[in-house]
Design an enzyme around this catalytic site. Sequence first.
Site, PDB file in Angstrom:
ATOM      1  N   LYS A 184      54.685   4.897   7.730  1.00  6.21           N
ATOM      2  CA  LYS A 184      55.780   5.760   7.376  1.00  6.21           C
ATOM      3  C   LYS A 184      57.192   4.606   6.989  1.00  6.21           C
ATOM      4  CE  LYS A 184      53.914   9.729   8.561  1.00  6.21           C
ATOM      5  NZ  LYS A 184      52.769   9.143   9.197  1.00  6.21           N
TER       6      LYS A 184
HETATM    7  C1  LIG Z   1      52.849  15.483   7.731  1.00  8.17           C
HETATM    8  C2  LIG Z   1      52.412  14.937   8.884  1.00  8.17           C
HETATM    9  N1  LIG Z   1      52.739  15.548  10.095  1.00  8.17           N
HETATM   10  C3  LIG Z   1      52.503  15.035  11.288  1.00  8.17           C
HETATM   11  C4  LIG Z   1      51.903  13.584  11.544  1.00  8.17           C
HETATM   12  C5  LIG Z   1      51.710  13.083  12.718  1.00  8.17           C
HETATM   13  O1  LIG Z   1      52.439  11.851  12.871  1.00  8.17           O
HETATM   14  P1  LIG Z   1      52.185  10.845  14.016  1.00  8.17           P
HETATM   15  O2  LIG Z   1      50.962  10.142  13.562  1.00  8.17           O
HETATM   16  O3  LIG Z   1      53.242  10.098  14.216  1.00  8.17           O
HETATM   17  O4  LIG Z   1      51.392  11.628  15.095  1.00  8.17           O
HETATM   18  C6  LIG Z   1      51.740  12.828  10.137  1.00  8.17           C
HETATM   19  C7  LIG Z   1      50.847  11.648   9.982  1.00  8.17           C
HETATM   20  O5  LIG Z   1      50.652  11.130   9.235  1.00  8.17           O
HETATM   21  C8  LIG Z   1      52.016  13.679   8.818  1.00  8.17           C
HETATM   22  O6  LIG Z   1      51.610  12.979   7.710  1.00  8.17           O
END
Ligand SMILES: Cc1ncc(COP(=O)(O)O)c(C=O)c1O
Length: 387
Positions: A184
């Site tokens: 990210k």
């Molecule tokens: C659109 C979206 N939502 C949620 C997430 C979940 O993030 P995390 O890996 O911090 O749980 C991601 C992760 O890539 C994502 O791309």
Amino acid sequence: MKTTFLPFSRPSIGADEIEEVVDSLKSGWITTGPKVQQFESDFAKFVGAKHAVAVNSATSGLHLAYLALGLKPGEEAITTPLTFISTVSMLCSLGVKPVLADIDPNTLNIDPGEIEKKITKKTRAIVPVHFAGLPCDLDRIKTIARKHRLKVIEDAAHAAGTEYKGGKIGALSDATVFSFHPIKNMTTGEGGMITTNDDKLAEKLALLRFHGMNKLAWKRYGKGGSPHYDINCLGYKYNMMDIQAALGIHQLRKLSAFNALRSKYAQIYRKELGSLSQIHLPQDPPYGIVHPWHLFIIVIKTETLKISRDEFIQALSDQNIGTGIHFKVVHQHPYYKELFTAKERNLPNANYVSERILSLPLYPSLNIGDVTRVCAVIKEIIKTNAR
Ligand SMILES: Cc1ncc(COP(=O)(O)O)c(C=O)c1O
């Protein structure tokens, strides 16, 4: 051929982050404590929200936001099929039915017109995802939500630093969830943040993220603290550690500079690739935005080429260029396919891009030479394989 591999993504961790983590490690307090509190306060200020609640991932954040906003088994929430599975899996884990609305082929974000068509008596929430960081049309979405008395939970995993009509994403709906996973725009290793202006909701989220406990450990074990605590509701173990927040405090300070570099490279990609008839690039919407360029997405019009998207990926890999796929649409994953009827899976715009989408290398530590090399290789692949 260039021999060094150009990865699709790479975090930018500097001396400030490293020193802050070491400070945490030496302090005797490494889990949730003062650095998490500072990170929450800095993040809330950055997005202009009253509250920021740190968690150990955006996945946990989505789970808690859905739960705390009262989504119940048997109810429905409308979201996009073009997302990471957490957006949908955390609904399913609560027994809430995800209802998929097709995307706008220009922005690749959920199409508000399609949301309206999917509303039923059971609909309780809309979950827009700011795909690649480009903000959804929140005013239209919030108008629909008000009309039908629905909650809006923004999945802003891609949207650290995104602005919509002059305001930062993070204070514009019931709850907004960010991700700090290493790919990210800013990272805490793993981690997430839920932001909201609702005092009661913030309190509930803080309880839920740590066993339903009314007192954080560092308040109990600190000087003058009382070791007693009460469990006030069924809770989870989703807290962020100070070691993670140590990274986040400095990553947040650098976010604008990181995003400016991402934007600079994105503009080069747009200039170099924008006129190729074999490639579709997502377009800016008609409203004012600041795009953080989490991803640089291309949609390969494979009908104009002799090779598939996966062969295109292989051709880039043969030239030592890494890529990503964001995303294979939710309803085409084997487990989720079963959850939707053929009619519910009939989402023509999402289905078209799912087979053709590709993410190119984009991160602050790239240089102009890297980006122009990727563009030159893409042009060569197209020239060799054009129909
Ligand atoms: C659109 C979206 N939502 C949620 C997430 C979940 O993030 P995390 O890996 O911090 O749980 C991601 C992760 O890539 C994502 O791309």
